[in-house]
Write a protein that holds these residues in place. Structure first.
Motif, short mmCIF file in Angstrom:
data_model
loop_
_atom_site.label_atom_id
_atom_site.label_comp_id
_atom_site.label_asym_id
_atom_site.label_seq_id
_atom_site.Cartn_x
_atom_site.Cartn_y
_atom_site.Cartn_z
N PRO A 177 -0.22 10.55 -1.45
CA PRO A 177 -0.47 11.16 -0.14
C PRO A 177 -0.38 10.17 1.02
N ASP A 178 0.21 10.63 2.12
CA ASP A 178 0.37 9.74 3.27
C ASP A 178 -0.94 9.47 4.00
N ARG A 179 -2.01 10.11 3.61
CA ARG A 179 -3.32 9.81 4.20
C ARG A 179 -4.03 8.69 3.44
N ASP A 180 -3.43 8.24 2.33
CA ASP A 180 -4.01 7.16 1.53
C ASP A 180 -3.49 5.82 2.02
N PRO A 181 -4.37 4.96 2.54
CA PRO A 181 -3.92 3.67 3.07
C PRO A 181 -3.28 2.77 2.02
N ALA A 182 -3.50 3.04 0.75
CA ALA A 182 -2.90 2.22 -0.31
C ALA A 182 -1.38 2.28 -0.28
N TYR A 183 -0.83 3.35 0.31
CA TYR A 183 0.62 3.53 0.33
C TYR A 183 1.26 3.15 1.66
N ALA A 184 0.48 2.66 2.59
CA ALA A 184 1.01 2.27 3.90
C ALA A 184 1.99 1.10 3.74
N GLY A 185 3.24 1.34 4.12
CA GLY A 185 4.27 0.30 4.08
C GLY A 185 4.76 -0.07 2.69
N ILE A 186 4.30 0.62 1.66
CA ILE A 186 4.65 0.26 0.27
C ILE A 186 6.15 0.49 0.02
N SER A 187 6.70 -0.34 -0.83
CA SER A 187 8.09 -0.18 -1.24
C SER A 187 8.22 1.09 -2.09
N SER A 188 9.18 1.91 -1.75
CA SER A 188 9.41 3.13 -2.52
C SER A 188 9.89 2.83 -3.93
N LEU A 189 10.47 1.65 -4.16
CA LEU A 189 10.85 1.29 -5.53
C LEU A 189 9.60 1.10 -6.40
N LEU A 190 8.50 0.62 -5.80
CA LEU A 190 7.24 0.52 -6.55
C LEU A 190 6.73 1.92 -6.89
N LEU A 191 6.85 2.84 -5.94
CA LEU A 191 6.44 4.22 -6.21
C LEU A 191 7.33 4.85 -7.27
N LEU A 192 8.63 4.54 -7.24
CA LEU A 192 9.55 5.05 -8.25
C LEU A 192 9.15 4.54 -9.63
#
Length: 156
Positions: free
Chosen positions: A62-77
């Motif tokens: 979720p974009d309301r979670d600061p843990a994902y702010a600016g994170i590389s989408s390859l890490l999410l993948l």
């Protein structure tokens, strides 16, 4: 076998890097978003999640979670791939199309394919790019969109 479709779009803005398929592309504009706003990788993730019958990336990250702010989408993948494997699936292939008026993406496609393939664990990754002949928000240079289709198979 299971098939899934993914779609994502982000607005272009100043003072952000343009990241597509995990590759930073020289451009005066980047994409606006909570993470690195990599529309290509986001579309691929949603295609994979859809094929596996799992919740989409908005629910996973979720974009309301600061843990994902600016994170590389390859890490999410990579996290999506863990979910796919845990659900008992393996990637057969991925096919994606980026819709962008500019910059010219053709020279960067091999690097995008390599970056995605390294995380997906398969060389069966195809990336294409097209303009929309000046039509719509992508054609007017207001944003970039991407579609992806993924095929999964049950692991034995």
């Amino acid at each position: 076998m299971r098939i899934g479709h993914g779609y994502d779009v982000h607005r272009l803005t100043e003072n952000r890097p343009l990241v597509l398929g995990g590759v930073t592309i020289p451009s005066e504009y980047g994409l606006l978003g909570h993470s690195d706003a990599d529309v290509l990788t986001h579309a691929v993730m949603d295609a994979l999640l859809g094929a596996a019958g799992l919740p989409d990336i908005g629910q996973q990250f979720p974009d309301r979670d600061p843990a994902y702010a600016g994170i590389s989408s390859l890490l999410l993948l990579a996290r999506v791939m863990e979910l796919i494997k845990s659900a008992g699936y393996a990637v057969v292939n991925v096919d994606a199309t980026v819709l962008a008026q500019k910059p010219r993406l053709a020279p960067h496609i091999p690097a995008m394919k390599d970056a995605l393939a390294s995380v997906l664990g398969t060389r069966a990754v195809n990336v294409k790019a097209t303009t929309e002949e000046g039509l719509g928000f992508t054609g007017q240079g207001l944003g970039i969109a991407a579609h992806a289709v993924a095929l999964l198979e049950e692991r034995t």
